[in-house]
Design an enzyme around this catalytic site. Sequence first.
Site, short mmCIF file in Angstrom:
data_model
loop_
_atom_site.label_atom_id
_atom_site.label_comp_id
_atom_site.label_asym_id
_atom_site.label_seq_id
_atom_site.Cartn_x
_atom_site.Cartn_y
_atom_site.Cartn_z
N GLY A 28 -6.96 25.67 49.11
CA GLY A 28 -7.68 24.76 48.22
C GLY A 28 -8.67 23.86 48.93
O GLY A 28 -9.44 23.14 48.26
N GLY B 123 -5.90 34.08 51.26
CA GLY B 123 -6.14 32.69 51.65
C GLY B 123 -7.62 32.36 51.78
O GLY B 123 -8.00 31.56 52.65
N TYR C 289 8.38 38.38 45.81
CA TYR C 289 8.01 37.27 44.93
C TYR C 289 8.98 37.11 43.77
O TYR C 289 9.17 38.05 42.97
CB TYR C 289 6.59 37.45 44.37
CG TYR C 289 5.51 37.62 45.41
CD1 TYR C 289 5.68 37.20 46.73
CD2 TYR C 289 4.29 38.22 45.08
CE1 TYR C 289 4.68 37.36 47.68
CE2 TYR C 289 3.28 38.38 46.01
CZ TYR C 289 3.49 37.95 47.31
OH TYR C 289 2.48 38.12 48.25
#
Length: 306
Positions: free
Chosen positions: A203, A198, A51
């Site tokens: 979303g 997830g 990341y």
Amino acid sequence: MKKNLLGKSDLLVSELALGCMSLGKDKQAAQTIIETALEEGINYFDTADLYDFGLNETIVGAALKPVRERVIIATKVGNRWEEGKEGWSWNPSKTYIKEAVKHSLTRLQTDYIDLYQLHGGTMDDPIEEIIEAFEDLKKEGLVRAYGISSIRPNVIREFATRSSIDSVMMQYSPLDRRPEEQVLPLLQEHNISIVARGPLAKGLLSTSWREKIGKFQERGFLDYSSAELTDLLNELEHKLSDARTLNALSLRYLLQHEGVAAVVAGASSVSQLKENVRAVKEAPLSEEELQLIQQLTKANQYVQHR
């Protein structure tokens, strides 16, 4: 916040983990989100050396240094940035794992990593060599427990039967129920915890799903078409009690399964984090709610990597 044991380890992790990938590069903003997570009872923070070219580990390490003994830091290894950082390659060799852990420890400003995870994996990997690397790191006291992050049932099966992993991080949500077919029973049999990533399906399983649905107009989500998603989410919302949010329906559904130790949800703002905290702290699902989800959603199955 409730805490659960991770696999056969002595790690007690909060039901909600903060997925740190979405923290961004603003150190002060990230610090505020992490401090809020701590105030809300979150002790489990998940990052990876991939990341932001390692910057995420640096930010997380600095923010958690004052409370190091009170938190569980998880990071991942296996993806190696190419020269120039324009892409990365997969390197699960023992040599690379033992080299990479030193860099993660430095960035995280710590002497040990609570949970070290293989960031992927294929059947072509040198699995025995990978296991040896992680076992060595445990013996050396550099990691307390290890696991894998994978959605491949064949890879998960190999590690579950051949190693002493304590966790498998995998994509899991009411819109992606693939782990329920094979993986959940296997891991429960071996006392290996699932860490669900997830959980809000990008979303779609949140209070703001109407703002997100446009991104799925053409391709849908897994084996759901855009029209199916719209109908399903409307129906779920319609049949929910006024006190239950869509976020909570999803997070509580996952935590209802005994094999799930924690759900990992990212947050790019304090308000987003607090919404997830509220959702996790809602009451467990009733039998009626559980059946509703299972009736309305698809019992998806893995097609590849079986």
